[in-house]
Write a protein that holds these residues in place. Structure first.
Motif, PDB file in Angstrom:
ATOM      1  N   LYS A 174       0.821  -1.205   0.000  1.00 19.72           N
ATOM      2  CA  LYS A 174       0.000   0.000   0.000  1.00 19.72           C
ATOM      3  C   LYS A 174       0.861   1.264   0.000  1.00 19.72           C
ATOM      4  O   LYS A 174       1.954   1.280   0.557  1.00 19.72           O
ATOM      5  CB  LYS A 174      -0.904   0.017   1.231  1.00 19.72           C
ATOM      6  N   LEU A 175       0.350   2.312  -0.620  1.00 23.36           N
ATOM      7  CA  LEU A 175       0.922   3.645  -0.544  1.00 23.36           C
ATOM      8  C   LEU A 175       0.145   4.447   0.495  1.00 23.36           C
ATOM      9  O   LEU A 175      -1.039   4.190   0.740  1.00 23.36           O
ATOM     10  CB  LEU A 175       0.849   4.357  -1.896  1.00 23.36           C
ATOM     11  N   ASN A 176       0.795   5.431   1.086  1.00 23.46           N
ATOM     12  CA  ASN A 176       0.112   6.256   2.075  1.00 23.46           C
ATOM     13  C   ASN A 176      -0.975   7.131   1.453  1.00 23.46           C
ATOM     14  O   ASN A 176      -1.893   7.580   2.131  1.00 23.46           O
ATOM     15  CB  ASN A 176       1.113   7.132   2.839  1.00 23.46           C
ATOM     16  N   ALA A 177      -0.887   7.363   0.153  1.00 22.37           N
ATOM     17  CA  ALA A 177      -1.892   8.120  -0.590  1.00 22.37           C
ATOM     18  C   ALA A 177      -1.761   7.734  -2.057  1.00 22.37           C
ATOM     19  O   ALA A 177      -0.705   7.244  -2.482  1.00 22.37           O
ATOM     20  CB  ALA A 177      -1.695   9.629  -0.400  1.00 22.37           C
ATOM     21  N   PRO A 178      -2.819   7.916  -2.844  1.00 25.65           N
ATOM     22  CA  PRO A 178      -2.700   7.610  -4.272  1.00 25.65           C
ATOM     23  C   PRO A 178      -1.528   8.355  -4.888  1.00 25.65           C
ATOM     24  O   PRO A 178      -1.330   9.543  -4.645  1.00 25.65           O
ATOM     25  CB  PRO A 178      -4.043   8.084  -4.846  1.00 25.65           C
ATOM     26  N   THR A 179      -0.740   7.648  -5.675  1.00 21.90           N
ATOM     27  CA  THR A 179       0.449   8.248  -6.267  1.00 21.90           C
ATOM     28  C   THR A 179       0.086   9.225  -7.378  1.00 21.90           C
ATOM     29  O   THR A 179      -0.971   9.100  -8.019  1.00 21.90           O
ATOM     30  CB  THR A 179       1.393   7.166  -6.811  1.00 21.90           C
TER      31      THR A 179
END
Length: 444
Positions: free
Chosen positions: A63-68
């Protein structure tokens, strides 16, 4: 000054800028936490998971902390953990616990979650675990940042169950544009030092606006012109394809400075330039590339260790950054060198100085059987107001936020030597050519 140009390196797939005006160095990516690492604007985490007593599949979320906002490429693999043995599909499974998986995860702009499935040979027993590892993919130069998670047996189904891989496709190439520039570079006097032929007609220019060397990158080649450096053959027409080529060459006796001496790299004064590099730019010929424009190069490369081919755009306005790199190929002699990997990136002036974003992309994931060295491929970039999108043979593969502005831009094609591509292993393999079937610019 044009000393760093596209030669600012990228750490990992999102990028930490390393200006190469001074000694060439590599920075480790900063760690964010256990099971995570961060660089650029993103924090990437791999999540521990469990499998139920009867389950034969494990699902591991990344997972990323927010959409890239830009393309991120990661590499993953499973490793033997506590009391477990992995085997490749098709191998004997008598003593094995799981099937090894290796591959890539590509996060495109707007995406945040990817789930990787691991097939088990038998349900995991108590006390056993499988290691799942991810790393930033910056092949062949980088890839130092890693994070891992464990797959363990549990009483409940996998904690990954709520996660689903998101999929935000990149936009297709726009249609109904107008071709505003097209050239196969076949004219006899297609390029020279000044960028103008007799009578003042513009042509391709055989040097950077700042000159014929990039010492800040520790390059080993001098950007030559055949009229100024008669010992070189910088370009020609390939009789088999009928296409223009530009090439980097080896010169045992070094390059003459025209005054009885030798041309010498500024960063290594004791040794003359024994390689000539090649570059052609459209700075004087066509320099009106701006927003809502698609630029495409149709080229074939040669696999020569120590060479560094590139396709890029620079702004007409003096100064650096910004810059747009459609393709950089670091052809190193490393055993793990992958023939299908290129770098695509942008460079701009951030709050603290030059900044960059880029992705190392295995093109085989975009088009099966792609080959940089035995066939021509079309590399393109659409410059939108909000986003830059990169294309391989008409297929989008990478995107970056438009932090470089509207331009206007002009085109550059080159074959450099040394720098991050490393030392050539002698004269073998040279000349290193880039074959050019054509370039075009489409305005939408």
């Amino acid at each position: 000054m044009m000393r760093a140009t596209r030669r600012t390196l990228l750490k990992g797939s999102v990028g930490i800028a390393l200006t190469t005006i001074g000694p060439l160095t590599v920075l480790d990516t900063p760690a964010a936490a256990d099971g995570a690492f961060s660089f650029g604007d993103s924090t990437i985490a791999v999540v521990d998971t469990t499998v139920g007593p009867a389950e034969l599949w494990a699902e591991v979320p990344v997972k990323l902390n927010a959409p890239t906002t830009c393309t991120i490429v990661l590499e993953y693999e499973t490793l033997n953990g506590t009391g477990t043995i992995g085997v490749l599909p098709g191998e004997a499974t008598k003593d094995a616990d799981f099937f090894v998986v290796r591959g890539f995860l590509i996060f495109q702009p707007g995406e945040q979650v990817k789930v990787v499935k691991i097939r088990l040979v038998r349900p995991l027993e108590a006390g056993k675990s499988i290691i799942f590892q991810i790393s930033d993919f910056g092949h062949p130069l980088f890839g130092f940042a890693r994070a891992s998670a464990e797959v363990r047996p549990g009483d409940l189904p996998s904690v990954a169950a709520p996660h689903v891989s998101d999929d935000v496709p990149l936009p297709p190439l726009p249609s109904h544009g107008s071709v505003v520039f097209s050239d196969r570079l076949l004219d006899r006097d297609f390029a020279n030092d000044e960028g103008y032929v007799a009578g003042g007609t513009p042509c391709w220019q055989s040097r950077l606006a700042s000159g014929r060397r990039l010492d800040g990158n520790k390059e080993l080649g001098y950007y030559a012109d055949p009229s100024l450096n008669p010992e070189t053959t910088v370009w020609g027409i390939d009789p088999l394809t009928g296409c223009r080529f530009i090439q980097a060459e080896y010169h045992q006796d070094g390059l003459s400075d025209g005054q009885g001496g030798k041309l010498v790299p500024g960063w290594r004064m004791e040794t003359p330039f024994r390689f000539s590099s090649a570059i052609v730019t459209s700075r004087t010929l066509f320099n009106r590339i701006t927003l809502n424009t698609y630029v495409e190069f149709n080229v074939r490369l040669m696999k020569v260790t120590g060479s560094w081919p590139g396709l890029w755009l620079l702004p007409v306005k003096p100064g650096w950054p910004p810059e747009i790199d459609l393709l950089e190929t670091y052809i190193t002699g490393a055993p793990q060198y992958r023939e299908d990997v290129i770098f695509s990136s942008i460079h701009w002036k951030g709050e603290k100085g030059p900044d960059a974003r880029g992705a190392a992309m295995p093109l085989g994931l975009i088009e099966e059987g792609v080959d940089l060295f035995s066939r021509f491929n079309r590399f393109g970039c659409f410059i939108g107001e909000q986003q830059l999108i990169y294309y391989l043979n008409g297929r989008p593969y990478c995107a970056m936020p438009n932090r470089v502005g509207a331009g206007p831009w002009y085109m550059l094609m080159d074959v450099a030597v040394g720098g991050p591509a490393g030392e050539p292993n002698g004269p073998g393999g040279f000349p290193a050519r880039m074959y050019i079937a054509g370039v075009k610019v489409i305005q939408f």
